[in-house]
Enzyme design. Structure first.
Site, PDB file in Angstrom:
ATOM      1  N   ASN A 102     -11.597   6.948  -3.001  1.00 10.29           N
ATOM      2  CA  ASN A 102     -11.172   6.354  -1.737  1.00 10.29           C
ATOM      3  C   ASN A 102     -12.260   6.597  -0.696  1.00 10.29           C
ATOM      4  OD1 ASN A 102      -9.954   5.495   0.584  1.00 10.29           O
ATOM      5  ND2 ASN A 102      -8.334   7.041   0.595  1.00 10.29           N
ATOM      6  N   THR A 132       3.437   9.811   3.475  1.00  8.05           N
ATOM      7  CA  THR A 132       2.339   8.834   3.560  1.00  8.05           C
ATOM      8  C   THR A 132       2.655   7.565   2.756  1.00  8.05           C
ATOM      9  OG1 THR A 132       1.198   9.767   1.653  1.00  8.05           O
ATOM     10  CG2 THR A 132       0.577  10.640   3.809  1.00  8.05           C
ATOM     11  N   ARG A 164       4.583  13.013   0.772  1.00  4.22           N
ATOM     12  CA  ARG A 164       5.221  11.758   0.368  1.00  4.22           C
ATOM     13  C   ARG A 164       5.541  10.856   1.560  1.00  4.22           C
ATOM     14  NH1 ARG A 164       6.350  10.949  -4.604  1.00  4.22           N
ATOM     15  NH2 ARG A 164       8.068   9.524  -4.178  1.00  4.22           N
ATOM     16  N   SER A 172      -3.916   5.189   8.434  1.00  2.00           N
ATOM     17  CA  SER A 172      -2.826   6.075   8.824  1.00  2.00           C
ATOM     18  C   SER A 172      -2.742   6.134  10.330  1.00  2.00           C
ATOM     19  CB  SER A 172      -3.062   7.469   8.252  1.00  2.00           C
ATOM     20  OG  SER A 172      -2.904   7.426   6.856  1.00  2.00           O
ATOM     21  N   GLU A 208     -14.013   7.412   9.673  1.00  2.00           N
ATOM     22  CA  GLU A 208     -13.400   8.636  10.178  1.00  2.00           C
ATOM     23  C   GLU A 208     -14.286   9.834   9.867  1.00  2.00           C
ATOM     24  OE1 GLU A 208      -9.623   8.239   7.591  1.00  2.00           O
ATOM     25  OE2 GLU A 208      -9.991  10.372   7.770  1.00  2.00           O
ATOM     26  N   HIS A 237      -5.787  -1.727   0.519  1.00  2.00           N
ATOM     27  CA  HIS A 237      -6.392  -0.401   0.703  1.00  2.00           C
ATOM     28  C   HIS A 237      -6.033   0.497  -0.480  1.00  2.00           C
ATOM     29  CE1 HIS A 237      -7.808   3.329   2.249  1.00  2.00           C
ATOM     30  NE2 HIS A 237      -6.577   3.839   2.354  1.00  2.00           N
ATOM     31  N   ASP A 259      -3.905  19.939 -14.826  1.00  2.00           N
ATOM     32  CA  ASP A 259      -4.037  19.130 -16.038  1.00  2.00           C
ATOM     33  C   ASP A 259      -4.701  17.807 -15.686  1.00  2.00           C
ATOM     34  OD1 ASP A 259      -3.821  17.682 -18.336  1.00  2.00           O
ATOM     35  OD2 ASP A 259      -1.635  17.427 -18.212  1.00  2.00           O
ATOM     36  N   CYS A 269      -8.191   5.057   7.872  1.00  2.00           N
ATOM     37  CA  CYS A 269      -8.881   4.230   6.876  1.00  2.00           C
ATOM     38  C   CYS A 269      -8.968   2.756   7.260  1.00  2.00           C
ATOM     39  CB  CYS A 269      -8.195   4.375   5.519  1.00  2.00           C
ATOM     40  SG  CYS A 269      -8.208   6.063   4.906  1.00  2.00           S
ATOM     41  N   LYS A 271      -2.846   4.019  -7.755  1.00  2.00           N
ATOM     42  CA  LYS A 271      -1.473   3.566  -7.959  1.00  2.00           C
ATOM     43  C   LYS A 271      -0.919   2.740  -6.793  1.00  2.00           C
ATOM     44  CE  LYS A 271       2.177   5.705 -10.624  1.00  2.00           C
ATOM     45  NZ  LYS A 271       2.699   6.982 -11.103  1.00  2.00           N
TER      46      LYS A 271
END
Lengths: 348, 382, 138
Positions: free
Chosen positions: A266, A201, A199, A296, A80, A234, A28, A112, A239
């Site tokens: 991103n 991350t 999650r 990361s 990267e 970053h 969706d 990143c 969100k």
């Protein structure tokens, strides 16, 4: 005091909408747009990669600085998605920009965060007096596996920053880095797509490091969120940076100029550097700016910057981020996107 | 300089000849020429081939050809000038006989294009590798840019381009050795697949296997081999800028004009004297540009020639009565020699349904690359 | 393209370095030993402007193997203000919109890859000005 004497950004002209990707996988689109705050993302052309993006951004950085490229003593590219596993991106970029051969060149990788890493080292070399000018670039043609959440965000673009001591456009007032070993996202040698801990991350990775670095640099500089006109964090999606900024006490108004992720996606190592470029495109002399990256693995680099009187006139000499985000662009179907990103296997 | 005659010719059928190797193609054409003249010895062999090394992995084809003809020992060498290799081989053989170095010379052209190689990539090696092929251009692409420049400058239309292909097929249908024995109409040319805008599939010469050979000797000896020799009275070679981008006018073929001027001067005739011509129509636009550069029509007027019938059989100056590269086929290294064979037959009155009445002077023009090399020969009935 | 042959041409391909003939002033790209206009043999280096105008063009729909992924793509002869003409691909646009007279900028791009494991070959491609940011052409 050393600082930014020139900057440039580049965003490819191809786009794919979240809606188009969602349709491909029976998802969706509204839930993606609501959940990740992503409308569309840039897609590098088949002839674009970290090297070509770096050259485009670097040419504008040199143009804004009006500096003889032969005076640039160091060039670092954080990415990267370096096109070669072995052979530097930086050598191609240096030759194309007319920099060198008396130059120190290196490719950086730290998920990143590699872009701000390149900027930090470039700045430090100028600070130390070892080189007259140094360029740090963050650029990526990010990989995201088909039907992974990353596919909605992974995009192409980057920004280049030239540091020097004279005719500074943006002073660097403070820097701060925060790093721990946190395996939230990785790509093993020889693998095409990165993997991530879902999650995991979030809280222990992105939020912990971004907030620690931001709090650290605020404490070290003695500044408060309200002392800044702009802040950029970053942007793995739309969100996360909003949530981190809010937790730190920044307002949406401070963050909106640099939060280019909703239509750019991103750009990994290019993410917060491109957001910063969007801010420099509009900042007024005296404006303070906070930039905090995240890579990361994991770590964050933060910089406190302040625009000088020179910025408004010099920025006219290059293309603005908004002109690239809002200017002429081509919308791709998922099929064209799959071709451009070489997700189609050819028989030869 | 001695006067030189062509006394015999041999040519394979042109097409996809899967059963026949490069060496056998050469032998078939050469043997036909030798038999026609009743000859069993040669002083020298010149063989034109553009890319035997790339098409079949074989370089060093001079000795290969001599050996397989059963004539190891004979002087033999290859001549290369991309798609003009055959015409340049004739030039070399002509000079060999005219100078007195040799008395009996076989000039052949051969190309084996259907043997598994990527023909588009092989042909692209005739373009400038550093500035053209590097960027991804192909030969249809280069000629498409010539076509678009011609359209821009002179108002040439897609319909006029298509008319050239229609005429070539009409001629080729009368040639038993042509690759394509069928006629095509304007509509089918104009709706065929786009290859490089504005050129479509039916504007392009095909990928062809074939060989052609002619026998040369001093004119004074010609009657020993045939009662109808044809005299070589003009030969002109010229070069131009290698890359299309470096030509002053991309719609005009300077090297073709220069090679023609040299050939006309040597033959002491002008374009108005030409009764039949074979020109290098690797693409429909090439025929239009070639007839302009040869002076057969005025500059900028090439586009009218095919639609008006001026260059068709029965027209003022029939061009490519063989079907041209387009319909007869284009085995690149063999093409220049095959053109000479068509004119040789026309001047001897042996062209059958394609015969141009009472032709005395005939012209051949063979071109390399996008026009960087060109060779023109003028032949006269004896 | 074997890497030595690629490497040798880097100044021209990466920076559009050309040569201006001391004898007649003609700008030659790529550089050569001898000026094609006056046969002079002395040149001074000059950088081409990264912009120009399409002289003639096409859309390649049947490509060499190395360019299959790009197909169909536009190619054009572009003339720079130095009156140098370059054969380039035209990218970031609908190929069929490329026509003679079109204004373009020249951008640094990946031109070709030598198979799966060979070198990456860079150079310049044209981008229509309507699709480009005019600031970048300076």
């Amino acid at each position: 005091m050393s600082g930014i004497v020139g900057y440039g950004a580049y965003i490819p002209r191809n786009r794919i909408t979240s809606e188009e990707i969602a349709r491909q996988w029976g998802k969706d689109p509204r839930s993606i747009q609501r959940g990740l705050l992503l409308e569309e993302k840039s897609v590098p052309g088949i002839d674009e990669d970290t090297i070509t993006i770096s050259v485009a951004a670097g040419r504008d950085a040199l143009a804004r600085a009006d500096v003889d490229p032969q005076r640039v003593g160091a060039l670092y590219i954080g990415s990267e998605s370096h096109p070669y596993a072995v052979k530097p991106s930086g050598t191609v970029v240096a030759e194309a920009l007319g920099i060198g051969p008396e130059v120190h060149v290196a490719d950086f990788e730290f998920a990143c965060k590699a872009g701000t890493e390149a900027m930090f080292v470039a700045l430090s070399l100028v600070d130390s007096g070892r080189v007259e000018y140094a360029m740090g670039i963050g650029a990526d043609t990010s990989q995201g596996a088909p039907n992974d959440a990353l596919e909605f965000s992974a995009s192409g673009g980057g920004a280049a920053y030239l540091f020097g001591r004279d005719r500074v456009l943006v002073d660097v007032l403070e820097t701060y880095s925060f790093t721990t070993d946190t395996p939230d996202f990785w790509r093993r040698e020889g693998q095409f797509y990165p993997r991530h801990g879902g999650r995991f991350t979030g809280e222990p990775a992105y939020f912990k490091h971004v907030e620690a670095a931001a709090r650290g640099i605020l404490a070290r500089s003695g500044l408060k969120p309200e002392d800044f006109r702009f802040a950029v964090f970053h942007m793995p999606n739309g969100k996360f940076p909003l949530a981190a900024g809010k937790a730190l006490g920044f307002t949406n108004e401070q963050m909106k100029t640099g939060r280019v992720v909703t239509t750019m996606g991103n750009t990994y190592s290019g993410s917060s550097p491109t957001g910063l470029a969007a801010i420099l495109d509009v900042a007024e002399p005296g404006d303070r700016i906070l930039i905090t990256s995240f890579g990361s693995g994991a770590g964050s680099d933060a910089f406190v910057l302040q625009a000088t009187d020179l910025l408004p006139s010099r920025r006219e000499l290059g293309a603005t981020v908004r002109s690239m985000l809002d200017g002429p662009r081509r919308y791709l179907t998922y099929g064209e996107y799959a071709k451009y990103r070489e997700k189609i296997i050819l028989n030869h | 300089m001695r006067e030189v005659a062509i006394v015999a010719a041999g040519m394979t059928r042109f097409g996809e000849l899967w059963q026949t190797s490069l060496r056998d193609l050469f032998v078939d054409a050469a043997t036909e020429a030798l038999n026609a003249a009743g000859v069993d010895r040669l002083d020298a062999i010149f063989v034109g081939s553009m890319a035997s090394g790339q098409f079949v992995g074989q370089e060093h084809i001079g000795p290969l050809c001599a050996d397989h003809l059963g004539m190891a020992g004979v002087a033999a060498m290859r001549v290369e000038s991309a798609c003009a290799s055959g015409g340049m081989a004739l030039r070399a053989g002509f000079a060999e006989v005219a100078s007195g170095l040799s008395d009996l010379v076989l000039v052949a052209g051969v190309e084996k294009m259907n043997d598994g190689a990527d023909a588009t990539a092989v042909l692209a090696t005739a373009a400038d590798q550093e500035t053209e092929a590097y960027q991804g251009v192909t030969f249809p692409g280069l000629y498409a840019m010539i076509a678009r420049a011609h359209m821009e400058t002179y108002g040439t239309t897609e319909e006029e381009l298509a008319a050239v292909a229609v005429k070539s097929h009409r001629h080729g249908a009368l040639n038993p050795k042509a690759q394509f024995g069928r006629v095509v109409d304007l509509q089918s040319v104009m709706t065929s697949t786009l290859v490089a805008d504005p050129l479509r599939l039916l504007h392009c010469s095909p990928v062809t296997d074939g060989a052609a050979a002619v026998l040369l000797c001093p004119l004074r000896d010609a009657k020993r081999f045939t009662d109808r020799p044809v005299k070589l009275i003009g030969s002109g070679v010229a070069t131009g800028a290698m890359a299309l981008a470096d030509r002053a006018d991309p719609a005009f073929l300077d090297a073709v004009q220069l090679s023609a001027e040299r050939a006309y001067r040597m033959a002491a005739i002008g374009p108005g004297d030409v009764h039949v011509a074979e020109v290098h129509d690797c693409f429909s636009i090439a025929e239009i540009c070639c007839i302009e550069a040869l002076g057969l029509v005025e500059r900028g007027h090439g586009r009218h020639a095919a639609p008006s019938g001026e260059t068709a059989l029965g027209g003022r100056v029939p061009v490519n009565t063989s079907g041209g590269l387009k319909a007869k086929g284009h085995p690149v290294g063999a093409t220049g020699v095959a053109q000479v064979i068509e004119v040789f037959e026309q001047l001897r009155g042996e062209a059958g349904d394609r015969q141009v009445a009472d032709a005395r002077f005939g012209l051949t023009q063979n071109m390399g690359g996008s026009g960087a090399s060109s060779v023109v020969h003028i032949l006269e009935r004896v | 393209m074997p890497s030595p042959r690629y490497w040798r041409e880097i100044p021209g391909r990466y920076r559009l370095e050309a040569g201006r003939c001391h004898g007649c002033g003609k700008v030659v790209y790529p550089t050569r030993r001898i000026c094609p206009a006056c046969r002079g043999a002395e040149f001074e280096p000059v950088l081409l402007s990264r912009r120009g105008r399409v002289v003639t063009s096409t859309v390649l729909r049947v490509s060499p193997d190395d360019f299959v992924m790009e197909s169909p793509y536009a190619m054009a002869i572009v003339e720079t203000p130095e009156r140098v003409r370059l054969m380039v691909q035209v990218t970031d646009c609908e190929p069929s919109t490329v026509q003679p007279g079109m204004e373009v900028t020249l951008e640094f791009r990946l031109i070709r890859k030598e198979g799966q494991s060979g070198i990456l070959c860079y150079g310049h491609k044209a981008v229509p000005v309507v699709a480009a940011d005019t600031a970048r052409s300076r």
